[in-house]
Design an enzyme around this catalytic site. Structure first.
Site, mmCIF file in Angstrom:
data_model
loop_
_atom_site.group_PDB
_atom_site.id
_atom_site.type_symbol
_atom_site.label_atom_id
_atom_site.label_comp_id
_atom_site.label_asym_id
_atom_site.label_seq_id
_atom_site.Cartn_x
_atom_site.Cartn_y
_atom_site.Cartn_z
ATOM 1 N N ASP A 115 0.820 -1.213 0.000
ATOM 2 C CA ASP A 115 0.000 0.000 0.000
ATOM 3 C C ASP A 115 0.853 1.261 0.000
ATOM 4 O O ASP A 115 2.014 1.253 0.433
ATOM 5 C CB ASP A 115 -0.893 0.034 1.244
ATOM 6 C CG ASP A 115 -2.068 -0.915 1.132
ATOM 7 O OD1 ASP A 115 -2.112 -1.687 0.154
ATOM 8 O OD2 ASP A 115 -2.931 -0.896 2.035
ATOM 9 N N ASP A 116 0.232 2.344 -0.473
ATOM 10 C CA ASP A 116 0.697 3.734 -0.300
ATOM 11 C C ASP A 116 1.767 4.193 -1.274
ATOM 12 O O ASP A 116 2.213 5.335 -1.208
ATOM 13 C CB ASP A 116 1.208 3.996 1.123
ATOM 14 C CG ASP A 116 0.141 3.791 2.171
ATOM 15 O OD1 ASP A 116 -1.043 3.702 1.780
ATOM 16 O OD2 ASP A 116 0.477 3.702 3.362
ATOM 17 N N HIS A 174 -5.822 2.802 -4.532
ATOM 18 C CA HIS A 174 -5.765 3.096 -3.097
ATOM 19 C C HIS A 174 -6.120 4.558 -2.856
ATOM 20 O O HIS A 174 -5.622 5.179 -1.909
ATOM 21 C CB HIS A 174 -4.370 2.766 -2.558
ATOM 22 C CG HIS A 174 -4.314 2.601 -1.060
ATOM 23 N ND1 HIS A 174 -5.211 1.834 -0.355
ATOM 24 C CD2 HIS A 174 -3.457 3.103 -0.129
ATOM 25 C CE1 HIS A 174 -4.920 1.863 0.928
ATOM 26 N NE2 HIS A 174 -3.864 2.636 1.101
ATOM 27 N N HIS A 197 3.716 -2.403 3.192
ATOM 28 C CA HIS A 197 3.738 -1.034 2.662
ATOM 29 C C HIS A 197 5.063 -0.801 1.939
ATOM 30 O O HIS A 197 6.119 -1.199 2.439
ATOM 31 C CB HIS A 197 3.585 0.000 3.780
ATOM 32 C CG HIS A 197 2.247 -0.047 4.460
ATOM 33 N ND1 HIS A 197 1.954 -0.974 5.438
ATOM 34 C CD2 HIS A 197 1.124 0.705 4.289
ATOM 35 C CE1 HIS A 197 0.704 -0.782 5.855
ATOM 36 N NE2 HIS A 197 0.181 0.226 5.177
ATOM 37 N N HIS A 252 -5.323 9.460 -0.347
ATOM 38 C CA HIS A 252 -5.320 8.659 0.880
ATOM 39 C C HIS A 252 -6.158 9.287 1.992
ATOM 40 O O HIS A 252 -5.719 9.402 3.143
ATOM 41 C CB HIS A 252 -3.891 8.435 1.373
ATOM 42 C CG HIS A 252 -3.738 7.216 2.243
ATOM 43 N ND1 HIS A 252 -4.137 7.176 3.551
ATOM 44 C CD2 HIS A 252 -3.221 5.981 1.989
ATOM 45 C CE1 HIS A 252 -3.869 5.993 4.077
ATOM 46 N NE2 HIS A 252 -3.312 5.239 3.138
#
Length: 696
Positions: A67-68, A118, A219, A122
């Site tokens: 993620d991210d 995603h 991540h 965010h």
């Protein structure tokens, strides 16, 4: 237009730079509306059908998810690691990061890995309206389309975790995503690598129980991911040794579907339409331009800080030394100068203040004062008022309108004496001003003397700002410039010249709108000393409205730029001319043009930082710059023996006055680049400089 574009870019930057907290920090609410099939089901949820469907990966099947990202430091390290172990993965990317690093996103897709949405910034989606959530999804898809040419059907919400953690607040988001064609992906095991608990803990957290399959959350961005990389180097071999296979989310789902009675295929990536690619290109460009803008502003902030600190240090060192030397009991220019003086007053429609100005000049305490008033085609009673004073040492000359340089040259030609004082028609001298002004001519190397200009009408806020500027920006600077022998301007309000120096430099010309700056630069290049005499004070009427101030400063700024351009060749010359060119012109360019032109960057970034950066740090940085200016102002006012009271207006000056000076400089630059010529602007006068000697 420039300001609008800049503000728009900062708005984009503020949007794409939305700050977010690590996953797993949000409280879970009730689950009354969440179906049992979801709460007890797998990490892949499809709500696009009439019945909700939930899926798990087959046994001993691992889908690594990240993620991210993408992150320019850690994503490449993870991609290299995955390539080394021949393992595919699914990257749930943040759209703004894709916009910043499209090539890195393309590398993910080209490496056989899978992409998922995603969101773009965010955010916590539960706190956003539906239209904003759709925008977050669409913008991320567009960024992916530009970077890779594909679109994805996978989505993972920020701050989501396991299927059994979906609550009443987030379930509507899952339903909405399904209606939009997305498969919602959560996870079975969470490495909690964002907390950096240590490699052992990350491996332990990520490992599924028994032989269960699992979607594992890691991540690849959001901070230091060294522990993540180290943990993966252990986790992948260990799970392979236990007989686990690694897939992407879509591949794992297809393996699960293949085991059902109605097998079907899910495709994670499909080709993006060309229209989406073009729209995505525009979005990526906007993000990159906004990032570039903030980077440039950051550099400019540093440049402004260095210039401001450098200027302050020079002023404290050199201007302070200049003042101490002049005020030393044994200081003297030489034998007293008692030679007669011719005072030239060019006047155009100065009826409001001409009487006070001429009377103050004619009654000075220096012996042998001659006043020549040159009326340059006035359409009011300027000449008649001056003549009606019937002062024996005053001559009034009338000529057709030809501009200020023409009027000054006429006055010099008619002057009887070799010491020439030039005075604006709205300026009032103190009784001893002329006597003090000509004393430096005791030094035969002195060709011109700049006097101390004071603002007489200080009651309005605009005038108070100019009073501060005159004391700091003009008089304090002149001490510095004299010390370095590169004085750029003898002010038109009060300046004295040696006739031989004036004639040798070609006299006053109309080559520029700043004839006082032009002639001063010419004298410096010719090797004459140009000095500042603080005791020779003249009171002038400053513009009392922003409109009048704009006209005056536009003329000054443009004229100064013209003079700098005219004398640009001095930079490469030798002797006195080269000394001026390599000292005076850079100083003027840096502190007279660049610093005031860039100073609003501090205010702009301060406002931006209060909302989108650390507000305390931003406020401290801005206050530090203001404090630096305040210290400079206090020193300047003390050196000029001025009361400190008007300095209460200094903070307000940052928000209005400085911004206007910035716009004036931009207009002047634009005019200079187009080669336009301006006429001699006449400002509205009220005669308020009269009696200004008592102003405090």
């Amino acid at each position: 237009m420039l300001l609008v574009v800049l503000v728009s870019l900062l708005a984009v930057e503020a949007y794409v730079n939305a700050q977010f907290t690590p996953d797993g920090t949000h409280d879970r609410q009730g689950q009354t509306s969440v179906p049992d099939a979801v709460r007890t089901g797998g990490p892949i949820i499809n709500t696009g059908y009439e019945s909700v469907q939930s899926y798990r990966l087959p046994a001993k099947t691992i889908a690594l998810t990240f993620d991210d990202g993408p992150d320019p430091l850690w994503t490449p390290k993870i991609l290299d690691l995955l390539h080394e172990h021949q393992v595919p993965a699914t990257f749930f990317v943040v759209g703004s990061q894709v916009g910043r690093y499209p090539e890195l996103t393309a590398r993910i897709a080209d490496g056989g890995h899978e992409l998922g949405v995603h969101t773009f910034t965010h955010p916590n989606l539960a706190e956003l309206p539906s239209w904003r959530r759709r925008m977050e999804y669409n913008q991320t898809q567009l960024a992916i389309a530009k970077a890779t040419g594909v679109k994805t059907s996978l989505i993972r919400f920020p701050y989501s975790s396991r299927a059994d953690a979906i609550d009443d607040r987030n379930w509507p988001l899952v339903r909405e995503a399904g209606e939009l064609g997305y498969l919602t992906v959560v996870n079975d095991t969470d490495s909690v690598d964002w907390a950096r608990p240590g490699v052992d803990a990350i491996v332990r957290n990520a490992t599924p129980t028994g032989d269960n399959g699992a979607i594992v959350l890691f991540h690849d961005a959001g901070g230091d991911r060294a522990q993540t990389v180290a943990a993966l180097h252990r986790f992948i071999p260990e799970l392979k040794a236990k007989g686990y296979r690694f897939t992407t989310v879509s591949q794992g789902l297809n393996l699960s579907l293949a085991e059902t009675t109605t097998p079907q295929q899910v495709v994670g990536h499909t080709s993006a339409p060309s229209a989406d690619r073009w729209r995505g290109a525009a979005l990526v460009w906007a993000v990159q331009i906004a990032d570039g803008t903030i980077d440039v502003l950051g550099v400019l902030f540093v440049v402004v800080g260095v210039l401001a600190i450098g200027r302050t240090a020079l002023l404290f060192l050199l201007a302070g030394r200049h003042a101490r030397r002049r005020r030393s009991p044994d200081w003297s220019w030489g034998p007293p100068v008692t030679e007669p003086v011719s005072v030239i007053v060019p006047a155009y429609n100065e009826k409001e203040g001409i009487a006070a100005a001429v009377r103050s000049l004619a009654t000075g305490d220096h012996p042998g004062i001659e006043v020549v008033v040159v009326d340059d085609g006035s359409t009011d009673d300027t000449a008649d008022i001056a003549a009606a004073l019937r002062l024996p040492n005053v001559r009034v000359v009338r000529k057709p309108n030809g501009g200020k340089p023409s009027a000054l040259n006429t006055g010099v030609a008619l002057a009887r004496h070799d010491l020439i004082v030039m005075v604006d028609g709205d300026t009032v001298f103190e009784p001893d001003s002329i006597r003090h002004l000509v004393q430096p001519f005791a030094d035969p190397q002195v060709g011109a003397v700049a006097g101390n200009v004071k603002v007489g009408n200080r009651r309005s806020l605009v005038a108070k700002w100019q009073h501060i500027e005159y004391v700091i920006g003009f008089n304090l600077d002149r001490r510095l410039y004299e010390t370095l022998r590169c004085m750029p301007t003898v002010p038109g309000a009060i300046g004295a010249f040696r006739r031989s120096a004036l004639m040798g430099a070609g006299g006053m010309t109309d080559d520029t709108l700043a004839e006082d700056t032009d002639i001063t630069m010419a004298l410096c290049r010719a090797g004459w000393k140009v000095v500042y005499e603080e005791k020779a004070r003249a009171w002038t009427e400053a513009p009392s409205t922003l409109g009048q101030l704009w006209k005056q400063r536009y003329r000054w700024s443009y004229g100064t730029m013209q003079a700098m351009w005219k004398h640009r060749h001095s930079v490469t010359e030798h002797g006195a001319s080269g000394r001026f060119g390599r000292r005076g012109l850079p100083f003027l360019a840096l502190f007279g043009v660049a610093l005031p032109l860039l100073a609003p960057v501090i205010d702009l970034l301060a406002i931006y930082g209060l909302f989108f950066f650390n507000s305390i740090e931003t406020l401290l940085a801005w206050s530090a710059m203001l404090g630096l200016q305040l210290v400079t102002a206090v020193v300047a006012f003390r050196l000029d023996r001025e009361k400190l009271g008007p300095l209460w207006a200094l903070p307000l000056q940052q928000f209005v006055y400085r911004q206007m000076m910035y716009l004036v400089l931009i207009q002047s630059l634009a005019t200079a680049l187009t080669g336009a010529r301006l006429r001699w602007h006449k400002l509205h006068r009220t005669g308020q400089a009269l009696g200004a000697g008592s102003a405090g």
